[in-house]
Scaffold this active site. Structure first.
Site, short mmCIF file in Angstrom:
data_model
loop_
_atom_site.label_atom_id
_atom_site.label_comp_id
_atom_site.label_asym_id
_atom_site.label_seq_id
_atom_site.Cartn_x
_atom_site.Cartn_y
_atom_site.Cartn_z
N HIS A 1 47.30 19.19 -63.10
CA HIS A 1 48.55 18.71 -63.12
C HIS A 1 49.29 20.41 -63.24
O HIS A 1 48.65 21.09 -64.01
CB HIS A 1 49.06 18.29 -64.46
N ALA B 1 55.39 9.85 -27.11
CA ALA B 1 55.65 10.07 -28.65
C ALA B 1 54.19 9.94 -29.32
O ALA B 1 54.13 9.36 -30.39
CB ALA B 1 56.52 9.23 -29.20
N ILE C 1 50.55 14.75 -29.62
CA ILE C 1 50.88 16.21 -29.14
C ILE C 1 52.45 15.98 -28.86
O ILE C 1 53.04 17.07 -29.29
CB ILE C 1 50.16 16.28 -27.80
P1 FAD Z 1 36.74 20.54 -25.60
O1 FAD Z 1 37.18 21.11 -26.68
O2 FAD Z 1 37.63 19.97 -24.47
O3 FAD Z 1 35.20 21.30 -24.91
C1 FAD Z 1 34.83 20.99 -23.64
C2 FAD Z 1 34.35 22.33 -23.21
O4 FAD Z 1 33.39 21.96 -22.04
C3 FAD Z 1 35.43 23.15 -22.34
O5 FAD Z 1 35.20 24.60 -22.90
C4 FAD Z 1 35.27 22.83 -20.75
O6 FAD Z 1 35.45 24.21 -20.04
C5 FAD Z 1 33.53 22.87 -20.84
N1 FAD Z 1 33.12 22.10 -19.58
C6 FAD Z 1 33.74 20.99 -19.20
N2 FAD Z 1 32.83 20.62 -18.21
C7 FAD Z 1 31.77 21.61 -17.94
C8 FAD Z 1 30.73 21.63 -17.18
N3 FAD Z 1 30.53 20.78 -16.18
N4 FAD Z 1 29.73 22.91 -17.21
C9 FAD Z 1 30.01 23.72 -18.09
N5 FAD Z 1 31.32 23.71 -19.23
C10 FAD Z 1 31.91 22.58 -18.89
N6 FAD Z 1 41.61 17.73 -32.78
C11 FAD Z 1 41.99 17.73 -34.01
O7 FAD Z 1 40.79 17.34 -34.79
N7 FAD Z 1 42.81 18.55 -34.94
C12 FAD Z 1 44.08 19.21 -34.35
O8 FAD Z 1 44.73 19.55 -34.97
C13 FAD Z 1 43.79 19.08 -32.85
N8 FAD Z 1 44.93 19.58 -32.12
C14 FAD Z 1 45.10 19.45 -30.80
C15 FAD Z 1 46.25 20.01 -30.05
C16 FAD Z 1 46.21 19.96 -28.88
C17 FAD Z 1 47.57 20.57 -28.16
C18 FAD Z 1 45.15 19.32 -28.13
C19 FAD Z 1 45.18 19.39 -26.46
C20 FAD Z 1 43.96 18.96 -28.63
C21 FAD Z 1 43.92 18.87 -30.13
N9 FAD Z 1 43.06 18.63 -30.94
C22 FAD Z 1 42.98 18.23 -32.05
C23 FAD Z 1 42.01 17.74 -30.06
C24 FAD Z 1 40.65 18.27 -30.05
O9 FAD Z 1 40.99 19.73 -29.19
C25 FAD Z 1 39.63 17.82 -29.23
O10 FAD Z 1 39.34 16.50 -29.74
C26 FAD Z 1 38.38 18.91 -29.14
O11 FAD Z 1 38.61 20.03 -28.50
C27 FAD Z 1 37.05 18.06 -28.53
O12 FAD Z 1 36.12 18.71 -28.52
P2 FAD Z 1 34.89 18.72 -27.38
O13 FAD Z 1 34.06 19.89 -27.60
O14 FAD Z 1 34.43 17.48 -27.25
O15 FAD Z 1 35.63 19.14 -25.95
P1 NAD Z 2 48.25 10.08 -27.71
O1 NAD Z 2 47.26 9.13 -26.96
O2 NAD Z 2 48.24 10.38 -29.12
O3 NAD Z 2 49.70 9.64 -27.33
C1 NAD Z 2 50.23 9.50 -25.84
C2 NAD Z 2 51.51 8.54 -26.15
O4 NAD Z 2 52.05 8.83 -24.68
C3 NAD Z 2 51.16 7.22 -26.52
O5 NAD Z 2 52.10 7.02 -27.45
C4 NAD Z 2 51.46 6.49 -25.29
O6 NAD Z 2 52.05 5.18 -25.50
C5 NAD Z 2 52.44 7.34 -24.69
N1 NAD Z 2 52.45 7.21 -23.25
C6 NAD Z 2 51.56 7.11 -22.12
N2 NAD Z 2 51.97 6.72 -21.16
C7 NAD Z 2 53.10 6.83 -20.95
C8 NAD Z 2 54.35 6.96 -20.05
N3 NAD Z 2 53.88 6.85 -18.87
N4 NAD Z 2 55.64 7.00 -20.39
C9 NAD Z 2 55.92 7.20 -21.66
N5 NAD Z 2 54.79 7.32 -22.75
C10 NAD Z 2 53.62 7.19 -22.46
O7 NAD Z 2 48.18 11.40 -26.58
P2 NAD Z 2 48.55 12.70 -26.60
O8 NAD Z 2 49.64 13.13 -27.72
O9 NAD Z 2 48.62 13.33 -25.47
O10 NAD Z 2 47.16 13.55 -27.56
C11 NAD Z 2 45.85 13.50 -26.81
C12 NAD Z 2 44.86 13.28 -27.76
O11 NAD Z 2 44.73 14.85 -28.40
C13 NAD Z 2 45.34 12.71 -29.05
O12 NAD Z 2 44.85 11.19 -29.01
C14 NAD Z 2 44.39 13.16 -30.33
O13 NAD Z 2 43.17 12.68 -30.20
C15 NAD Z 2 44.39 14.60 -29.63
N6 NAD Z 2 45.30 15.35 -30.66
C16 NAD Z 2 44.87 15.55 -32.07
C17 NAD Z 2 45.75 16.21 -32.55
C18 NAD Z 2 45.62 16.09 -34.22
O14 NAD Z 2 44.56 15.83 -34.51
N7 NAD Z 2 46.31 16.63 -34.96
C19 NAD Z 2 46.83 17.03 -32.14
C20 NAD Z 2 47.08 17.07 -30.74
C21 NAD Z 2 46.11 16.17 -29.95
#
Ligand code: FAD
Ligand code: NAD
Length: 472
Positions: free
Chosen positions: A446, A184, A187
């Site tokens: 407002h 929970a 994601i």
């Molecule tokens: P990434 O976005 O993971 O990018 C890393 C890149 O490096 C990738 O394209 C990968 O292919 C490339 N790469 C890796 N290794 C190599 C290598 N050796 N050589 C060349 N390329 C490589 N964050 C928010 O702030 N707001 C949100 O609403 C939000 N929603 C999310 C929803 C979901 C479903 C998920 C999964 C994540 C969400 N996040 C959100 C988190 C956010 O996506 C990440 O924090 C962010 O993308 C991190 O950016 P980054 O550039 O560090 O890594």
């Molecule tokens: P999260 O760390 O937010 O939540 C994972 C949850 O899974 C935690 O509550 C944890 O206690 C629980 N958990 C872990 N192991 C478990 C198990 N074995 N059984 C049951 N519950 C378990 O991670 P996430 O939801 O996977 O998202 C990953 C990261 O992606 C987030 O930490 C966030 O930084 C980023 N993200 C950000 C946004 C946003 O900014 N709106 C949206 C999506 C994802």
């Protein structure tokens, strides 16, 4: 010879690369994901994270409004239906537009795009491999921005069919009748909301006894109540023992409060956190190493222990958020260019894009009490906001926390309409070291829902107008 090679083109890497080039540094960005023999730019955020999830959150919210809210406004829509393939097509087009946009920005800013998997061989050497061919590149600086991937757990192995991770959950082609979610966290709540609004019966199994422990505790309580009301069925303190895929569904066995349960779901999402991408990223001779959780250790300026190698975004400590990743990217390349830029980690906001939204910045009451610091708080409920009532969105409240003596704002927490944008105003105020009084003396239009922030700031010093100033 490059000045900077950035590894990864997510929000950390692409922003770093563009800014580096703007600063006059000869820059390349290496990306291993590809599409039609070209790098697939944008990382997790644009391709399988922030953007596609928000597209689905918005579509599903409109559908839920049509089903449940329109009639309150006197709007009659008979039997609204949802076309899932069309909704997915819309999402995919948005992703394509934005990822293509990065390619154009790279071209406009003279960033060289390189397709392949990068391996760091030393402080100045990166090898890039694509389709069996390896090229060696020389550079003065390396910025690691390789991001993160979903954590998998042995008891619920993702099979990309009926047991999926967040990527799979963005691609269902039909609404699953029943949907289980392990975790929970952010994601689980966002994607759980999407599918629940579209008609899935959603059950979330969370290991911890606390719900959203990182948020303000009163907000967490209200959020839990509201999301259960919305049909998310959140179960805390669950230990999942097994998830087995059958032809028809997934059978999940778990323990809760000493009892054993078995549930069947059409689909199961595993959303238990993410791990840094550091496997095979560097050679032993590079001098780099990772900590026990796989993160690359860095200082406040994102310097690794090897001079001229930097690491930013999800691959280093701190919240895994796109805006944190991008700001680190800018800080690092400014520092490479000789500018003494710093980042204020205490001002990184967090948002959960459910409906209503949950958002916060800075410290909460528990953080401050644990640190033995004295503070005062002011809250304002949306039920007392004229605009929130006019919109029909009066759940939740805004809370401002300020230092007891100096009145400096230490945190802003919100659950309710436009909580993300309201908290963002708190971020700006905190960046300028504003006091609660400063915010109280600021003019707010407002009627806006932002007035709840104004009133909460005034309530800190018992000056709120539209609620009683009862001492907390
Ligand atoms: P990434 O976005 O993971 O990018 C890393 C890149 O490096 C990738 O394209 C990968 O292919 C490339 N790469 C890796 N290794 C190599 C290598 N050796 N050589 C060349 N390329 C490589 N964050 C928010 O702030 N707001 C949100 O609403 C939000 N929603 C999310 C929803 C979901 C479903 C998920 C999964 C994540 C969400 N996040 C959100 C988190 C956010 O996506 C990440 O924090 C962010 O993308 C991190 O950016 P980054 O550039 O560090 O890594
Ligand atoms: P999260 O760390 O937010 O939540 C994972 C949850 O899974 C935690 O509550 C944890 O206690 C629980 N958990 C872990 N192991 C478990 C198990 N074995 N059984 C049951 N519950 C378990 O991670 P996430 O939801 O996977 O998202 C990953 C990261 O992606 C987030 O930490 C966030 O930084 C980023 N993200 C950000 C946004 C946003 O900014 N709106 C949206 C999506 C994802």
């Amino acid at each position: 010879m490059y000045d900077v090679i950035v590894i990864g083109s997510g929000p950390a890497g692409y922003v770093a690369a563009i800014r580096a080039s703007q600063l006059g540094l000869k820059t390349a960005c290496v990306e291993k994901s590809f599409h039609n023999d070209s790098p697939q730019l944008g990382g997790t955020c644009l391709n399988i994270g922030c953007i596609p999830s928000k597209a689905l959150l918005d579509s599903s919210h409109r559908y839920a409004d049509a089903l449940h809210q329109f009639s309150d406004h006197g709007i009659k829509v008979q039997n609204p239906t949802i076309d899932i393939p069309k909704m997915m097509d819309r999402k995919n087009k948005i992703v394509a537009q934005l990822t293509g946009g990065i390619s154009s920005l790279f071209k406009a800013n003279n960033v060289t795009q390189i397709l392949g998997t990068a391996t760091i061989m030393g402080a100045n050497t990166v090898e890039v491999t694509y389709e069996g061919k390896t090229e060696t590149l020389e550079t003065l600086n390396i910025v690691i921005a390789s991001g993160s991937s979903p954590i998998d757990i042995p008891v619920a192995k993702v099979n990309h069919k009926n047991i999926v991770d967040s990527t799979g959950a963005l691609e269902f082609q039909a609404v699953p009748k029943t949907l289980g979610i392990i975790g929970a966290g952010i994601i689980g709540l966002e994607l759980g909301s999407v599918w629940a609004r579209l008609g899935s019966k959603v059950t979330i199994l969370e290991a911890l006894d606390d719900f959203l422990p990182m948020a303000d505790s009163k907000i967490s309580k209200e959020v839990l109540k509201e999301f259960n009301k919305q049909g998310l069925n959140i179960n805390l303190g669950c230990k999942v023992n097994a998830a087995k895929s059958n032809k028809k569904n997934v059978t999940v066995n778990y323990e809760n409060n000493g009892s054993e349960f078995e549930l069947n779901f059409e689909k199961l999402i595993v959303a238990v956190g993410r791990k840094p991408n550091t496997e095979n990223l560097f050679s032993k001779s590079s001098g780099l190493s990772v900590d026990e959780r796989g993160f690359i250790p860095v200082n406040n300026f994102c310097e690794t222990k090897v001079k001229n190698i930097w690491a930013i975004g999800d691959v280093v400590r701190g919240p895994m958020l796109a805006h944190k990743a991008s700001e680190e990217g800018i800080m690092v390349v400014e520092r490479i260019a000789g500018n003494q830029v710093e980042m204020e980690y205490a001002h990184v906001p967090s948002v959960i894009y459910t409906h209503p939204e949950v958002a916060w910045v800075g410290q909460n009451e528990k953080d401050l009490s644990d640190a033995g610091l004295e503070f005062k708080t002011g809250s304002f409920p949306f039920a007392a906001s004229g605009r929130a009532l006019a919109t029909g969105e009066s759940t939740g409240f805004v809370k401002v926390i300020a230092d007891k003596k100096t009145d400096t704002i230490l945190g802003v927490h919100a659950f309710g309409p436009s909580a993300a944008d309201i908290v963002q105003q708190g971020v700006v105020a905190m960046e300028f070291k504003a006091s609660a009084e400063d915010l109280g003396l600021t003019i707010f239009s407002h009627p806006t829902v932002s007035e709840a922030l104004h009133e909460a700031a005034m309530a800190v010093n018992e000056k709120a107008i539209h609620i009683g100033n009862i001492k907390k």
